[in-house]
Design a protein around this motif. Structure first.
Motif, PDB file in Angstrom:
ATOM      1  N   GLY A 152     -49.169   5.994   8.564  1.00  0.00           N
ATOM      2  CA  GLY A 152     -50.366   5.219   8.845  1.00  0.00           C
ATOM      3  C   GLY A 152     -50.059   3.779   9.228  1.00  0.00           C
ATOM      4  N   LEU A 153     -49.111   3.167   8.542  1.00  0.00           N
ATOM      5  CA  LEU A 153     -48.753   1.784   8.860  1.00  0.00           C
ATOM      6  C   LEU A 153     -48.029   1.683  10.200  1.00  0.00           C
ATOM      7  CD1 LEU A 153     -47.616   0.597   5.316  1.00  0.00           C
ATOM      8  CD2 LEU A 153     -49.675  -0.120   6.564  1.00  0.00           C
ATOM      9  N   ARG A 209     -52.466  16.290  -1.353  1.00  0.00           N
ATOM     10  CA  ARG A 209     -52.577  17.658  -0.876  1.00  0.00           C
ATOM     11  C   ARG A 209     -51.930  18.566  -1.913  1.00  0.00           C
ATOM     12  NH1 ARG A 209     -50.982  18.083   5.372  1.00  0.00           N
ATOM     13  NH2 ARG A 209     -52.588  19.672   5.265  1.00  0.00           N
ATOM     14  N   GLU A 210     -52.252  19.863  -1.828  1.00  0.00           N
ATOM     15  CA  GLU A 210     -51.687  20.785  -2.821  1.00  0.00           C
ATOM     16  C   GLU A 210     -50.175  20.892  -2.686  1.00  0.00           C
ATOM     17  OE1 GLU A 210     -54.602  22.072  -0.921  1.00  0.00           O
ATOM     18  OE2 GLU A 210     -55.503  20.823  -2.455  1.00  0.00           O
ATOM     19  N   ARG A 216     -49.485  12.924   6.503  1.00  0.00           N
ATOM     20  CA  ARG A 216     -50.369  12.679   7.643  1.00  0.00           C
ATOM     21  C   ARG A 216     -50.865  11.237   7.584  1.00  0.00           C
ATOM     22  NH1 ARG A 216     -53.793  16.988   8.716  1.00  0.00           N
ATOM     23  NH2 ARG A 216     -55.072  15.438   9.756  1.00  0.00           N
ATOM     24  N   ALA A 217     -51.008  10.640   8.748  1.00  0.00           N
ATOM     25  CA  ALA A 217     -51.396   9.241   8.844  1.00  0.00           C
ATOM     26  C   ALA A 217     -52.818   8.996   8.373  1.00  0.00           C
ATOM     27  CB  ALA A 217     -51.240   8.757  10.289  1.00  0.00           C
ATOM     28  N   ASP A 218     -53.680  10.010   8.441  1.00  0.00           N
ATOM     29  CA  ASP A 218     -55.087   9.826   8.067  1.00  0.00           C
ATOM     30  C   ASP A 218     -55.387  10.305   6.649  1.00  0.00           C
ATOM     31  OD1 ASP A 218     -54.831  12.548   8.391  1.00  0.00           O
ATOM     32  OD2 ASP A 218     -56.514  12.773   9.778  1.00  0.00           O
ATOM     33  N   LEU A 219     -54.362  10.467   5.823  1.00  0.00           N
ATOM     34  CA  LEU A 219     -54.554  11.018   4.487  1.00  0.00           C
ATOM     35  C   LEU A 219     -55.487  10.168   3.637  1.00  0.00           C
ATOM     36  CD1 LEU A 219     -53.505  13.315   2.560  1.00  0.00           C
ATOM     37  CD2 LEU A 219     -51.816  11.650   1.746  1.00  0.00           C
TER      38      LEU A 219
END
Length: 381
Positions: free
Chosen positions: A46-47, A144-145, A153-156
């Protein structure tokens, strides 16, 4: 949603296309992430999308190399200048040690951690007499599991609560730097004390994990015939039971007191429910059962909807042939009809070439959506 990744070294869907301009960033300077698993790699992805220089560190050379290959940052070298922010994304049982080392190694940097338990590491650091002026505990309520950089993922963190724990001695500039990262990654800032945080996550995260795991454990001795009857209700209530036991032993051990209190109260409710069911004809039993179920209705109505909002959705179930292209066709036609899908869940019918797509939409468009889909030949339930 299924996460799709490309081979290491190539730009996956969580990375911006080559040459595409990075999003503007509030975060300044280099961010050093210690721990390159799911959370650490997701933070890095994400950064990096916002053009932030990210360096990575992990005890496992393979883990950190994999995260770097996916684009979460670069391996830190001895020639690099000191980072402005260090994010500790390690398992809970080593957070205090790693935070202490980071504060010592980078005395001018702000240090935060993203562990799911806040009080125990904070008290341990205090006990050691560590100067915590540059330390700000935080916790993004995301995950996430399955773990690991491959699932990052960048949008987590988009739309997810991001708890910031500070005290009166926290410098404004240190707080601002941690908040900048949370805002850059789409988090919703919430301030809590470590005690408030641990009690809260005990209720909304740790208790559900235990209950889900214990329920799923009841399936182990079940017959295949019984398991074959499983539907959405069982899947919903056991979804998080596939989480990593080793990690949860650490989390629950660090937050045992609030979780034990919650489990005792939950056990009392279970006992009262079972007592009423032992003799449903007894005066008051049916009312007791109804009251407990009704309390569940009231509780679930308080759970925030999509992106933390209070919006509630209507659910439409569409029957689709279990064949290639059917789901894509359904989603395309929803777009053509101007129906915004808020959520989607798929379920297959055992032994039949048919599936069920449960679509969440705003209540005011549900009736029109059903009518329009039926007009186009879709079958709904």
């Amino acid at each position: 949603m299924t996460d799709v990744n490309t081979a290491p070294g190539t730009a996956g869907p969580h990375l911006r296309a080559a040459g595409e301009q990075a999003l503007a960033s509030r975060t300044r300077g280099t961010v050093h992430i210690i721990g390159a698993g799911l959370l650490g790699a997701s933070l890095g992805l994400g950064l990096r999308e916002r053009g932030v220089d990210v360096t990575l560190e992990d005890l496992s050379p393979t883990t950190v190399a994999l995260a770097a290959d996916y684009g979460a940052g670069r391996l830190r070298s001895s020639d690099d200048a000191a980072p402005s922010l260090v994010i500790v994304a390690t398992p809970p049982d080593v957070v205090a040690n790693v935070v202490e080392r980071a504060l010592t190694t980078y005395p001018d940097a702000v240090v935060t951690d993203v562990a799911s338990v806040k009080l125990a590491p904070f008290l341990e650091l205090q006990r050691r007499g560590i100067d915590l002026a540059n330390y700000v505990g935080s916790h993004p309520m995301a995950g996430r599991e399955r773990g690991g950089a491959i699932m990052a993922r960048a949008d987590l963190f988009v739309g997810r609560p991001w708890v910031i724990c500070r005290d009166g001695d926290t410098p404004a500039e240190a707080l601002a730097l941690v908040e900048a990262v949370a805002l850059d990654l789409g988090g919703v800032l919430i301030e809590m004390t470590p005690e408030e945080h641990d009690r809260s996550v005990g209720l909304v995260s740790h208790l559900p994990q235990v209950v889900s795991s214990l329920l799923a454990a009841r399936l182990v001795p079940a017959t295949e015939q019984a398991i074959g009857l499983a539907g959405g209700g069982l899947r919903d209530t056991t979804r998080v039971a596939s989480s990593d036991p080793e990690l949860w032993v650490q989390i629950l051990g660090a937050n045992s007191a609030p979780v034990v209190e919650l489990l005792d109260a939950f056990a009392a409710d279970v006992a009262a429910f079972a007592d009423a069911l032992r003799d449903p004809a007894r005066v008051g039993s049916k009312r007791r059962i109804a009251d407990l179920l009704s309390a569940g209705n009231s509780g679930v109505s308080r759970i925030p909807g999509k992106h933390g909002s209070s919006e509630r959705f209507a659910h439409i179930t569409v029957l689709i042939d279990d064949s290639p292209g059917q789901l894509a066709k359904l989603l395309t036609e929803l777009g053509e009809l101007g129906i915004n899908m808020e959520d989607l869940r798929l379920e297959h019918s055992p032994g039949a070439q048919i599936g069920f797509a449960e679509i969440s939409v705003l209540p005011e468009v549900a009736e029109r959506a059903v009518a329009d889909l039926v007009d186009r030949g879709w079958r709904t339930l």
